[in-house]
Enzyme design. Structure first.
Site: not given
Length: 419
Positions: A160, A251, A284
């Site tokens: 991330e 994702e 997400e």
């Protein structure tokens, strides 16, 4: 004997030569148009072109010449604009559904400011007088988290934190970029809005790990810097279609990973971490839906082109964004992290196959009609691929379960403890 085409060429050349000789021996008068203020070159183009001899050209050649018309300024400008891109047709398609993207920005992305969640919402408030008690309670729950859960959590956090790389990547997709940095069009607004939401994920996980006191933050920070420096190439090659296929897949993979860490955290007894990872997984999930919806709009306008790109990417493999991670010590850090994720069930080979199966169903590939023969063949390949991947994944996992106990690997992230 010379051919008919050769005789035609000789006749045209002879006519041109005669015109040029005649012009060179003619003294222009002051009244001659050649002496006017207009350029000689312009006049020569208009007045001294040799006449077309219909006896030397076929009727079809004459028809072609008469049918040729100069292009308008608009047509020329459009051709110049198209020549700027590697994928001009793909750019036209993604720009055609910009109104949908504009709506997606409003419907999918959360508002900024007071209405949006922020990392501080899930952490001890160091401004309050009881911050010490809050921190003790926070750390008490974090102490329950196993080293295996910590390792996959750190790997997810490092992934991330490499957000600058992913925004850079988004801006390489032709027709979806943000050339000015504050471009007001829908695609640029989506890119910035998506980035602002994703930015919270790394911030929150980083602060959780720091406050937990369970890991070597110096080695974690080195890993983040190495990963951003190394970069990341998912094979999109500036193609927006490829970019949307990749993000649709990735994702969903990230959502699954964070969701499974949340389950582990709850099982370990840390309700704070479970809540944190669930919130991130929710983000997400919203982003996944948006990218898959972008693919829906591409399919409506260019199904053949989309299928070709999707099949081409799956003939390779979807690259994980943190595959180049290193802590400066372990050259196989990503592989070792991925092994722990596989063993703990956070992200497995079965998950990879399941995501592909989901996308094939999501875009209704089995029922898709009206494709070219080549695209239909690729569609068939994609429909059969999930079952093939599942067989390989199950075989690999069965083999691993029968092998001797896994060798535990030390991780610098947790001060050399092995897991």
């Amino acid at each position: 004997m010379p051919s008919l085409s050769t005789l035609k060429c000789i006749a045209i050349l002879a006519t041109c030569a005669a015109q040029c000789v005649a012009f060179s021996f003619t003294r222009p008068s002051r009244e001659s148009p050649i002496c006017s203020r207009e350029s000689s070159a312009t006049r020569l183009r208009v007045t001294n072109m040799p006449p077309v001899d219909s006896n030397t050209l076929t009727p079809r050649e004459l028809e072609t010449m008469h049918a040729t018309k100069p292009k308008s300024k608009e047509e020329i400008a459009k051709e110049i604009a198209r020549s700027r891109y590697l994928y001009p047709k793909h750019v036209e398609v993604v720009r055609d559904f910009e109104p949908f993207v504009d709506k997606t920005v409003e419907d999918i992305l959360l508002e900024t400011g007071e209405s949006a969640w922020q990392p501080q919402d899930f952490l001890p408030d160091m401004e309050r007088e009881d911050w010490v008690e809050q921190l003790k309670e926070f750390r008490g729950k974090a102490d329950c988290v196993t080293d295996e859960t910590l390792v996959v959590l750190i790997g997810d956090m490092v992934t991330e934190e490499a957000l600058p790389t992913y925004q850079t990547l988004l801006n390489t997709f032709e027709g979806c970029d943000d050339p000015a940095g504050d471009t007001p069009n829908a695609w640029a607004r989506w890119s910035r809005g998506w980035t602002s939401e994703e930015n919270r994920h790394g911030d929150l996980l980083n602060k959780y790990l720091y406050l937990s006191g369970r890991c070597n933050m110096r080695k974690v920070e080195e890993t983040i810097q190495h990963l951003i420096t190394s970069g990341f190439n998912p094979g999109a090659a500036q193609d927006p279609y490829r970019g949307f296929v990749y993000t649709s897949f990735q994702e969903r993979a990230t959502k699954i990973s964070h969701g499974n860490v949340a389950k582990l955290a709850k099982k370990n007894g840390d309700s704070n971490l479970a809540k944190i990872c669930s919130m991130i997984a929710g983000d997400e999930g919203r982003h996944e839906k948006a990218y898959q919806a972008f693919c829906d709009r591409v399919i409506e306008r260019d199904a053949d082109g989309f299928i070709e790109v999707f099949a081409g990417m799956m003939k390779g493999q979807i690259v994980m964004p943190a595959e180049l991670m290193t802590d400066g010590c372990d050259p196989d850090l990503y592989t070792n992290f991925a092994d722990v994720a596989q063993r703990t069930g956070v992200y497995t080979a079965i998950d990879y196959a399941d995501i592909l199966e989901f996308l094939v169903k999501r875009w209704d590939l089995e029922q898709m009609t009206g494709l070219s023969a080549k695209a239909d063949e690729q569609r068939d390949f994609l429909c059969r691929l999930p079952a093939r991947y599942k067989k390989l994944a199950e075989r690999s996992m069965n083999k691993a379960s029968k092998s001797p106990e896994d060798v535990k690997i030390p991780f610098s992230w947790i001060n050399g403890r092995a897991c």
